[in-house]
Write a protein that holds these residues in place. Sequence first.
Motif, PDB file in Angstrom:
ATOM      1  N   GLU A 135      42.273  23.946 -65.453  1.00 44.76           N
ATOM      2  CA  GLU A 135      42.946  23.448 -64.254  1.00 44.76           C
ATOM      3  C   GLU A 135      43.023  24.544 -63.182  1.00 44.76           C
ATOM      4  OE1 GLU A 135      46.564  20.430 -63.981  1.00 44.76           O
ATOM      5  OE2 GLU A 135      47.250  22.441 -64.509  1.00 44.76           O
ATOM      6  N   TYR A 157      39.444  25.111 -61.578  1.00 48.51           N
ATOM      7  CA  TYR A 157      38.689  23.952 -61.103  1.00 48.51           C
ATOM      8  C   TYR A 157      38.276  24.055 -59.640  1.00 48.51           C
ATOM      9  CZ  TYR A 157      37.587  19.178 -59.674  1.00 48.51           C
ATOM     10  OH  TYR A 157      36.970  18.077 -59.139  1.00 48.51           O
ATOM     11  N   GLU A 217      33.833  22.872 -58.658  1.00 48.17           N
ATOM     12  CA  GLU A 217      33.757  21.454 -58.975  1.00 48.17           C
ATOM     13  C   GLU A 217      32.386  21.053 -59.512  1.00 48.17           C
ATOM     14  OE1 GLU A 217      36.803  21.917 -55.623  1.00 48.17           O
ATOM     15  OE2 GLU A 217      34.830  22.759 -56.157  1.00 48.17           O
ATOM     16  N   LYS A 246      36.552  16.092 -62.233  1.00 47.92           N
ATOM     17  CA  LYS A 246      37.994  16.013 -61.942  1.00 47.92           C
ATOM     18  C   LYS A 246      38.785  15.479 -63.132  1.00 47.92           C
ATOM     19  CE  LYS A 246      37.453  11.456 -59.724  1.00 47.92           C
ATOM     20  NZ  LYS A 246      36.016  11.368 -60.010  1.00 47.92           N
ATOM     21  N   ASN A 247      38.111  14.801 -64.044  1.00 45.59           N
ATOM     22  CA  ASN A 247      38.784  14.225 -65.217  1.00 45.59           C
ATOM     23  C   ASN A 247      38.604  15.053 -66.487  1.00 45.59           C
ATOM     24  OD1 ASN A 247      39.729  11.916 -63.805  1.00 45.59           O
ATOM     25  ND2 ASN A 247      37.671  11.011 -63.940  1.00 45.59           N
TER      26      ASN A 247
END
Length: 386
Positions: free
Chosen positions: A296, A299, A303, A321-322
Amino acid sequence: MLDIHSTYTYNFPTKIRFGVGVINELGPYLKENNIFRPLIVTDAIISELPFFSKVISDLERQGISPSVFNEMHKNPVKSDVLKGKKNYQNSICDGVIGIGGGVAMDVARAIALSINHHRDLFDYDDLIGGDKYVTEEIPHFITIPTTAGTGSEVGRSAIISDDITKQKKILFSPSLLAKIVFADPTLTLDLPAFVTAATGMDAITHNIEAYLSRGFNPMCDGIALQGLKLLAQSIVQATKEPDLFSRSKMLIGSLMGAVAFQKGLGMVHSMAHPLSSLLDMHHGLANAICLPIGMEYNYVGFEGKFNVMAYTMGLGGNQGKNLVDSVMVLNEQLGLPQNLSQVGVKEEHIPELARLAKQDFCLPCNPKEVTEEDFVQLYKKALSYD
């Protein structure tokens, strides 16, 4: 395509014999290389398992007289290595075999280093240029993994903590690479579910952090992604309903992770190492809990790499993102704790954890800067993360 009914030989980064039953080749290999009094380094749990007794009896039947050293802490310290060195010398051994997971491998490798190198063990710390002192012969060194986690069987370093300060030191030299690895998935079949899950998440962390780490090494990037794919496909099966196919893929993915992290690791390991050295937490479990926190944090700005990893793990395109949520779900599927408070970490531990994390040797390769205060906040978040 992996065929579990076949055995394989490949050389990267050292000679690897892989497949069901290759453990039976150990005795003939030792005799071929004139090793008749090896020191077998393992942990106390492994040394009590049926397969280990069979290995010892098979060697003795072939005229080989192994000595067994299994006196080591859950997170190895210098005194463990010095005891092993004394055992080697007293038993007049002629080689070192590491059997087990990362702890046994680290202790075995450090013992092998110490046999003909007589400076203080931590003079060989790679972070202070200690590799320049590794000039003498290393005894014939063999590794046999029984977990699919650290991948230390193909490593060139040993991580050993100071008994007093708890700070981890990294002993490194290319000459510490095993002469041969016997990677037999049958040796991992009887692992408890927790050990399979925790060591498997360690391997996943290796591949993720290697791929994200600073620097340019496209070969390690490719290896990391393939290792991550194999582990993501097999870890739940290997934990809940193990079979030789899932265990084989786990073992290969673990080996690949250890090769890939020659590029470097990152902040997840920097958070995990103090949890092990200071609070004696299982290293794989520490990584599993800290992995979503570190991902997290890293990130934003990366990306694209997260999208690639998400696709590799079967989440589909543009799903980076997941990925953090997916890793948390994976921990839950494996029955692992979701946060540090569930394993006894308290807020009072955080200042010292953060101080040690900031000093950790993995941190310089993290894709983003992390301050000591950042670590304080990250550990606080990890206390109740869900």
